[in-house]
Write an enzyme that holds these catalytic residues in place. Structure first.
Site, mmCIF file in Angstrom:
data_model
loop_
_atom_site.group_PDB
_atom_site.id
_atom_site.type_symbol
_atom_site.label_atom_id
_atom_site.label_comp_id
_atom_site.label_asym_id
_atom_site.label_seq_id
_atom_site.Cartn_x
_atom_site.Cartn_y
_atom_site.Cartn_z
ATOM 1 N N LYS A 76 55.344 32.645 41.357
ATOM 2 C CA LYS A 76 55.608 33.720 42.308
ATOM 3 C C LYS A 76 57.029 34.255 42.094
ATOM 4 C CE LYS A 76 53.695 34.352 46.942
ATOM 5 N NZ LYS A 76 52.424 34.845 46.400
ATOM 6 N N HIS A 151 39.259 27.360 46.047
ATOM 7 C CA HIS A 151 40.716 27.334 46.007
ATOM 8 C C HIS A 151 41.206 25.959 46.446
ATOM 9 C CE1 HIS A 151 41.088 32.009 46.483
ATOM 10 N NE2 HIS A 151 40.200 31.642 45.570
ATOM 11 N N GLU A 170 48.659 25.785 43.454
ATOM 12 C CA GLU A 170 47.381 26.340 43.909
ATOM 13 C C GLU A 170 46.514 26.627 42.683
ATOM 14 O OE1 GLU A 170 45.882 29.858 46.845
ATOM 15 O OE2 GLU A 170 46.911 30.473 45.014
#
Length: 235
Positions: A76, A151, A170
């Site tokens: 991210k 997920h 994740e």
């Protein structure tokens, strides 16, 4: 053994600081700490890619069948981190980032069939260096837009020179068909700046159902070709 693709390095920059300097929430030292922390998540992605590559080769050798089509990974960005913390009403600090975001490191594992998704999760759950913290099964319970996928938030140790650090990653497991659909949906929302016409939303939802039906039909054909061999498992 399949050599996993290298995860792009995180640039040692104070992007989070530069973005939020006007708020006075971060000091220069903490901005640098954010960059160092993201490097740790990069190492975790490399660890998980290697583990998945080993599992992939083991299954391919034992079953003469490759359950993974491809794997992608990303870290991210500081801007995305800040926006998500702000959107959720959390402080814009390093400690807040660590405590409140589970998707700083993300992987997408694209499988051939739905049964491969469940099989890989089951095998990973037995891995001594992987702890599965949470699972959201959108295959059994699809999202309102029709999306189906599995997920999982997993934790794996990253062994550095001075110590080992548990790091969360994740992992999104999808079939080829659903990954194609999700890519189209993402492009559609980007094109319409998240304000998609209702008629187009209905078409996307219907397309997701068709993608799932295709998944089921293709897996049924695959099992017929293999002569009823059900070693690939299932839900």
């Amino acid at each position: 053994m399949t050599v996993p693709a290298e995860v792009p390095p995180v640039r040692a920059e104070v992007g989070l600081l530069a973005l939020l300097q006007e708020n006075g929430d971060l000091l220069l030292d903490e901005g640098l700490s954010v960059a160092r922390e993201l490097q740790l998540y990069r190492f975790a992605l490399a660890e998980m890619r290697t583990k998945l590559a080993v599992l992939q080769d083991e299954i391919t050798l034992s079953d003469d069948y490759n359950p993974i089509e491809h794997i992608s990974a990303r870290i991210k960005t500081p801007r995305s981190i800040a926006e998500k913390l702000r959107r959720r009403g959390h402080p814009l600090t390093l400690e807040s980032m660590q405590a409140n975001l589970d998707d700083l490191a993300g992987m997408r594992v694209i499988c051939t069939f739905v049964s491969d998704v469940y099989r890989l999760l089951k095998v990973m759950d037995r891995h001594p260096d992987v702890a599965i913290l949470t699972v959201k099964d959108y295959i059994a319970a699809p999202k309102p837009n029709g999306y189906r996928g599995l997920h999982a938030i997993v934790e794996t140790p990253v062994h550095l020179a001075e110590a080992s650090h548990p790091v969360r990653v994740e992992i999104q497991f999808r079939t080829i068909a659903m990954d194609f659909w999700a890519s189209l949906e993402h492009k559609t929302y980007y094109k319409y700046d998240k304000t998609v016409p209702d008629a187009l939303l209905r078409e996307l939802t219907e397309a997701a159902e068709h993608a799932h039906e295709l998944d089921l039909r293709m897996e049924a054909i695959h099992r017929q070709i293999r002569g009823g061999d059900d070693r690939a498992g299932g839900q």
